[in-house]
Design an enzyme around this catalytic site. Structure first.
Site, short mmCIF file in Angstrom:
data_model
loop_
_atom_site.label_atom_id
_atom_site.label_comp_id
_atom_site.label_asym_id
_atom_site.label_seq_id
_atom_site.Cartn_x
_atom_site.Cartn_y
_atom_site.Cartn_z
CG ASP A 1 -1.79 1.24 1.29
OD1 ASP A 1 -2.90 1.16 0.75
OD2 ASP A 1 -1.38 2.28 1.85
CG HIS B 1 -4.72 9.71 0.40
ND1 HIS B 1 -3.38 9.63 0.10
CD2 HIS B 1 -4.83 9.26 1.66
CE1 HIS B 1 -2.72 9.16 1.15
NE2 HIS B 1 -3.58 8.93 2.11
CE LYS C 1 -3.72 4.67 0.62
NZ LYS C 1 -2.30 4.62 1.01
P1 NDP Z 1 0.92 1.27 11.88
O1 NDP Z 1 -0.23 1.25 12.80
O2 NDP Z 1 1.07 0.23 10.85
O3 NDP Z 1 2.22 1.32 12.81
C1 NDP Z 1 3.50 1.45 12.29
C2 NDP Z 1 4.46 1.68 13.46
O4 NDP Z 1 4.49 0.54 14.30
C3 NDP Z 1 5.87 1.93 13.00
O5 NDP Z 1 6.44 2.87 13.88
C4 NDP Z 1 6.54 0.57 13.14
O6 NDP Z 1 7.92 0.75 13.39
C5 NDP Z 1 5.82 0.00 14.34
N1 NDP Z 1 5.69 -1.47 14.27
C6 NDP Z 1 5.27 -2.21 13.21
N2 NDP Z 1 5.26 -3.52 13.53
C7 NDP Z 1 5.69 -3.61 14.81
C8 NDP Z 1 5.91 -4.71 15.68
N3 NDP Z 1 5.65 -5.95 15.30
N4 NDP Z 1 6.34 -4.44 16.94
C9 NDP Z 1 6.56 -3.16 17.34
N5 NDP Z 1 6.38 -2.09 16.54
C10 NDP Z 1 5.95 -2.30 15.29
O7 NDP Z 1 0.98 2.75 11.24
P2 NDP Z 1 0.89 3.42 9.81
O8 NDP Z 1 0.40 4.81 10.08
O9 NDP Z 1 2.14 3.28 9.06
O10 NDP Z 1 -0.30 2.66 9.04
C11 NDP Z 1 -0.10 1.54 8.21
C12 NDP Z 1 -0.26 1.90 6.74
O11 NDP Z 1 -1.56 2.42 6.48
C13 NDP Z 1 0.64 3.05 6.27
O12 NDP Z 1 2.00 2.66 6.14
C14 NDP Z 1 -0.03 3.44 4.99
O13 NDP Z 1 0.28 2.52 3.96
C15 NDP Z 1 -1.51 3.34 5.40
N6 NDP Z 1 -2.04 4.65 5.85
C16 NDP Z 1 -3.06 5.21 5.12
C17 NDP Z 1 -3.62 6.43 5.48
C18 NDP Z 1 -4.74 6.98 4.69
O14 NDP Z 1 -5.10 8.14 4.89
N7 NDP Z 1 -5.32 6.24 3.78
C19 NDP Z 1 -3.12 7.19 6.64
C20 NDP Z 1 -2.08 6.51 7.37
C21 NDP Z 1 -1.58 5.28 6.98
P3 NDP Z 1 9.08 0.11 12.45
O15 NDP Z 1 8.86 0.51 11.04
O16 NDP Z 1 10.32 0.71 13.07
O17 NDP Z 1 9.00 -1.37 12.67
#
Ligand code: NDP
Length: 280
Positions: free
Chosen positions: A49, A116, A83
């Site tokens: 994504d 988006h 998006k």
């Molecule tokens: P998430 O809820 O997926 O959380 C991501 C965070 O959690 C990062 O800091 C990551 O750190 C950490 N993390 C991931 N896995 C673990 C684990 N197993 N243990 C501990 N920490 C963990 O947040 P996002 O906001 O990134 O949401 C996911 C996706 O949704 C986005 O990447 C994007 O593609 C989409 N999105 C869409 C939006 C929209 O408006 N349509 C808005 C926001 C997001 P690390 O990378 O260091 O592991």
């Protein structure tokens, strides 16, 4: 039910979409991004994504080309989402934005293209553009993101094609009951963004207790809860061990009582912007 990372749900137009994918929000172009997407493909993820506004489509495209080669799979085995950003909402501008995203990704089609954010007075023209792209066979499925029930109703009043997906903020603190019920009744697949609440639920005592019970981690419990609730999920990580961890959720089932305990954590609490009150 879901026994494999490559298990899919079928969208209302018959297209199959994996229950679990990798998100790449806030991951800048460069080796960290390319490696994250390649780790994901190597470990069995088939859905990625991204979005124009993440400014990382070129790196995602590079990782796809390298990743499928190394995994011995083909482009058609992947499900790629992008998006259209708010500043490009409009008929011609959305068509042009789609072409720009395709070029950056180096692909000749997307599996899913989303509006988006529901920018007032703009999303309907953009939807017409998505309908054109879809009817011309340039994209396999079209949908929206951050649409509340009233946005969906308004869009569907004029739409010729019903959105296949609505991607919204969704996690144990924000269970989106109304949006979820509306989407279910209208055969629109719900997809969770920030499923891990951006890492803020890791130390939640109830989730930790449930994790211990199943010998799993808190992220695995949350991701499993998404899937058992019928919600597609796209946790983001750039770390190989977490990319593996987040996908190891197909070898157990949460009992109904634990699903209910997690549902009960809802506080209608957002970590991202409110779709009824944003100014970008
Ligand atoms: P998430 O809820 O997926 O959380 C991501 C965070 O959690 C990062 O800091 C990551 O750190 C950490 N993390 C991931 N896995 C673990 C684990 N197993 N243990 C501990 N920490 C963990 O947040 P996002 O906001 O990134 O949401 C996911 C996706 O949704 C986005 O990447 C994007 O593609 C989409 N999105 C869409 C939006 C929209 O408006 N349509 C808005 C926001 C997001 P690390 O990378 O260091 O592991």
């Amino acid at each position: 039910m879901n026994t494999s990372l490559q298990n899919t749900t079928t969208l209302h137009n018959g297209v199959k979409m994996p229950w679990l994918g990798l998100g790449v929000f806030k991951v800048e172009e460069g080796p960290e991004l390319v490696n994250a997407v390649k780790f994901a493909i190597k470990h069995g993820y088939r859905s990625i994504d991204t979005a124009a506004i993440y400014e990382n489509e070129a790196g995602v495209g590079q990782a796809i080309r390298e990743g499928i080669k190394e995994a011995g799979i083909s482009r058609e085995d992947l499900f790629i989402t992008s998006k259209v950003w708010n500043s490009d909402l409009g008929y011609e501008s959305t068509i042009a934005a789609y072409e720009t995203s395709l070029n950056k990704l180096g692909l000749d089609y997307l599996d899913l293209y989303l509006i988006h954010w529901p920018v007032e007075n703009k999303y309907k023209e953009a939807w017409r553009a998505l309908e054109t792209l879809y009817k011309e066979g340039k994209v396999k499925a079209i949908g929206v993101s951050n649409f509340q029930v009233h946005h969906l109703q308004d869009l569907m009043n004029d739409a010729k094609v019903k959105p296949m997906v609505n991607q919204v903020e969704y996690h144990p603190r924000l269970t989106q009951k109304e949006v979820q019920a509306f989407c279910k009744n209208n055969d629109i697949q719900l997809e969770a963004w920030s499923p891990l609440m951006q890492g803020q639920l890791i130390n939640h005592p109830i989730l930790m207790e449930i994790a211990k019970k199943y010998n799993k981690t808190v992220p695995q419990i949350i991701i499993r809860w998404d899937i058992q609730n019928g919600v597609i999920t796209i946790p983001k990580s750039t770390k190989e061990h977490r990319i593996i961890e987040n996908s190891s959720v197909f070898d157990f089932n949460l009992l109904e009582e634990d699903m209910e305990r997690i549902n009960g954590l809802n506080q209608d609490h957002r970590v991202g912007p409110d779709p009824d009150n944003f100014d970008f």
